[in-house]
Write a protein that holds these residues in place. Structure first.
Motif, PDB file in Angstrom:
ATOM      1  N   TRP A  67       7.419   8.778  -2.697  1.00 46.47           N
ATOM      2  CA  TRP A  67       6.464   9.366  -1.620  1.00 46.47           C
ATOM      3  C   TRP A  67       6.827  10.722  -1.613  1.00 46.47           C
ATOM      4  O   TRP A  67       6.002  11.537  -1.416  1.00 46.47           O
ATOM      5  CB  TRP A  67       6.645   8.523  -0.350  1.00 46.47           C
ATOM      6  N   ARG A  68       8.168  10.847  -1.475  1.00 46.48           N
ATOM      7  CA  ARG A  68       8.397  12.450  -1.278  1.00 46.48           C
ATOM      8  C   ARG A  68       8.073  13.378  -2.596  1.00 46.48           C
ATOM      9  O   ARG A  68       7.762  14.378  -2.604  1.00 46.48           O
ATOM     10  CB  ARG A  68      10.052  12.544  -1.070  1.00 46.48           C
TER      11      ARG A  68
ATOM     12  N   VAL B 230       5.667  12.684  -4.580  1.00 47.93           N
ATOM     13  CA  VAL B 230       4.093  13.065  -4.621  1.00 47.93           C
ATOM     14  C   VAL B 230       3.650  13.811  -3.450  1.00 47.93           C
ATOM     15  O   VAL B 230       2.842  14.653  -3.729  1.00 47.93           O
ATOM     16  CB  VAL B 230       3.387  11.504  -4.399  1.00 47.93           C
ATOM     17  N   TYR B 231       4.120  13.488  -2.175  1.00 47.33           N
ATOM     18  CA  TYR B 231       3.441  14.476  -1.091  1.00 47.33           C
ATOM     19  C   TYR B 231       4.383  15.426  -0.667  1.00 47.33           C
ATOM     20  O   TYR B 231       3.880  16.244   0.160  1.00 47.33           O
ATOM     21  CB  TYR B 231       3.382  13.309   0.137  1.00 47.33           C
TER      22      TYR B 231
ATOM     23  N   PRO C  59      -0.344  17.651  -2.669  1.00 49.25           N
ATOM     24  CA  PRO C  59      -0.046  16.378  -3.307  1.00 49.25           C
ATOM     25  C   PRO C  59      -0.630  16.160  -4.722  1.00 49.25           C
ATOM     26  O   PRO C  59      -1.907  16.335  -4.849  1.00 49.25           O
ATOM     27  CB  PRO C  59      -0.475  15.602  -2.081  1.00 49.25           C
ATOM     28  N   GLU C  60       0.197  15.337  -5.436  1.00 38.80           N
ATOM     29  CA  GLU C  60      -0.400  15.111  -6.411  1.00 38.80           C
ATOM     30  C   GLU C  60      -1.254  13.797  -6.540  1.00 38.80           C
ATOM     31  O   GLU C  60      -0.670  12.744  -6.368  1.00 38.80           O
ATOM     32  CB  GLU C  60       0.680  14.754  -7.553  1.00 38.80           C
TER      33      GLU C  60
ATOM     34  N   SER D 295       0.348   3.495   7.899  1.00 39.41           N
ATOM     35  CA  SER D 295      -0.368   3.740   6.774  1.00 39.41           C
ATOM     36  C   SER D 295      -1.046   2.346   6.100  1.00 39.41           C
ATOM     37  O   SER D 295      -1.872   2.449   5.186  1.00 39.41           O
ATOM     38  CB  SER D 295      -0.284   4.594   5.625  1.00 39.41           C
TER      39      SER D 295
ATOM     40  N   GLU E 149       0.146   4.086  -4.638  1.00 38.19           N
ATOM     41  CA  GLU E 149      -0.617   3.075  -3.855  1.00 38.19           C
ATOM     42  C   GLU E 149      -1.039   1.741  -4.488  1.00 38.19           C
ATOM     43  O   GLU E 149      -0.943   0.774  -4.150  1.00 38.19           O
ATOM     44  CB  GLU E 149      -1.783   3.855  -3.180  1.00 38.19           C
TER      45      GLU E 149
ATOM     46  N   ALA F  75      -0.259   9.716  -6.095  1.00 35.93           N
ATOM     47  CA  ALA F  75      -0.637   9.136  -4.904  1.00 35.93           C
ATOM     48  C   ALA F  75      -1.343   7.815  -5.383  1.00 35.93           C
ATOM     49  O   ALA F  75      -0.949   6.619  -4.727  1.00 35.93           O
ATOM     50  CB  ALA F  75      -1.576   9.879  -4.258  1.00 35.93           C
TER      51      ALA F  75
ATOM     52  N   VAL G  86       5.106   7.159   8.907  1.00 35.77           N
ATOM     53  CA  VAL G  86       4.278   7.142   7.619  1.00 35.77           C
ATOM     54  C   VAL G  86       3.938   5.594   7.247  1.00 35.77           C
ATOM     55  O   VAL G  86       2.664   5.386   7.063  1.00 35.77           O
ATOM     56  CB  VAL G  86       4.837   7.914   6.380  1.00 35.77           C
TER      57      VAL G  86
END
Length: 149
Positions: A97-98, A100-101, A106-107, A67, A115, A111, A63
């Motif tokens: 990350w977990r 959010v995704y 996903p929120e 990315s 980022e 996110a 991931v």
């Protein structure tokens, strides 16, 4: 029974059922949206830590690395697995990350914050921690990560 009494009983039952449905939905969604804890590597026993390190490494490989646009010379080095400051930093990002995704949808706000706010600082700290390492020269790369003290 009089019609007014029946109507009153019906409205009480209806309100009770509505409250029960709301409670169940809230209870289910609070549990589903609970934040995953940040890994506490020093509190884990050896087998748990090894399993979590393997999961973190897989996430980084599958991931995180694909990315990101890694500037030349600032790629994430394989010896990251031997540097505890890097492991802690990436572990915290992985937990966020977990959060959010790791859900059906996903929120978006999470996110965007991950980022733009959390990830750049974390990656900068990772790069600083690995700045003095050179491929095939890192002393830590040959060592297996031990229990942090």
């Amino acid at each position: 029974m009089r019609p007014a009494t029946i109507l009153r009983i019906h409205s009480i039952i209806s309100a009770s059922l509505d409250l029960a449905v709301r409670y169940e939905w809230t209870d289910r969604n609070v549990a589903k949206n609970a934040r995953p804890p940040a890994p506490d590597w020093s509190a884990m026993d050896q087998s748990t830590r090894a399993a979590e390190l393997a999961r973190l490494s897989e996430w980084v490989t599958r991931v995180l690395v694909p990315s990101q646009a890694w500037p030349r010379g600032r790629e994430l080095r394989p010896c990251r697995r031997a540097h505890w400051p890097v492991i802690w930093e990436l572990g915290v990002v992985w937990a966020e990350w977990r959060r959010v995704y790791g859900r059906d949808a996903p929120e978006l706000a999470g996110a965007l914050e991950l980022e733009s706010r959390w990830l750049p600082g974390a990656l900068e700290r990772v790069h600083r921690a690995l700045a003095d390492c050179r491929p095939h020269e890192c002393i830590l790369a040959a060592a297996t990560p031990q229990r942090p003290t």
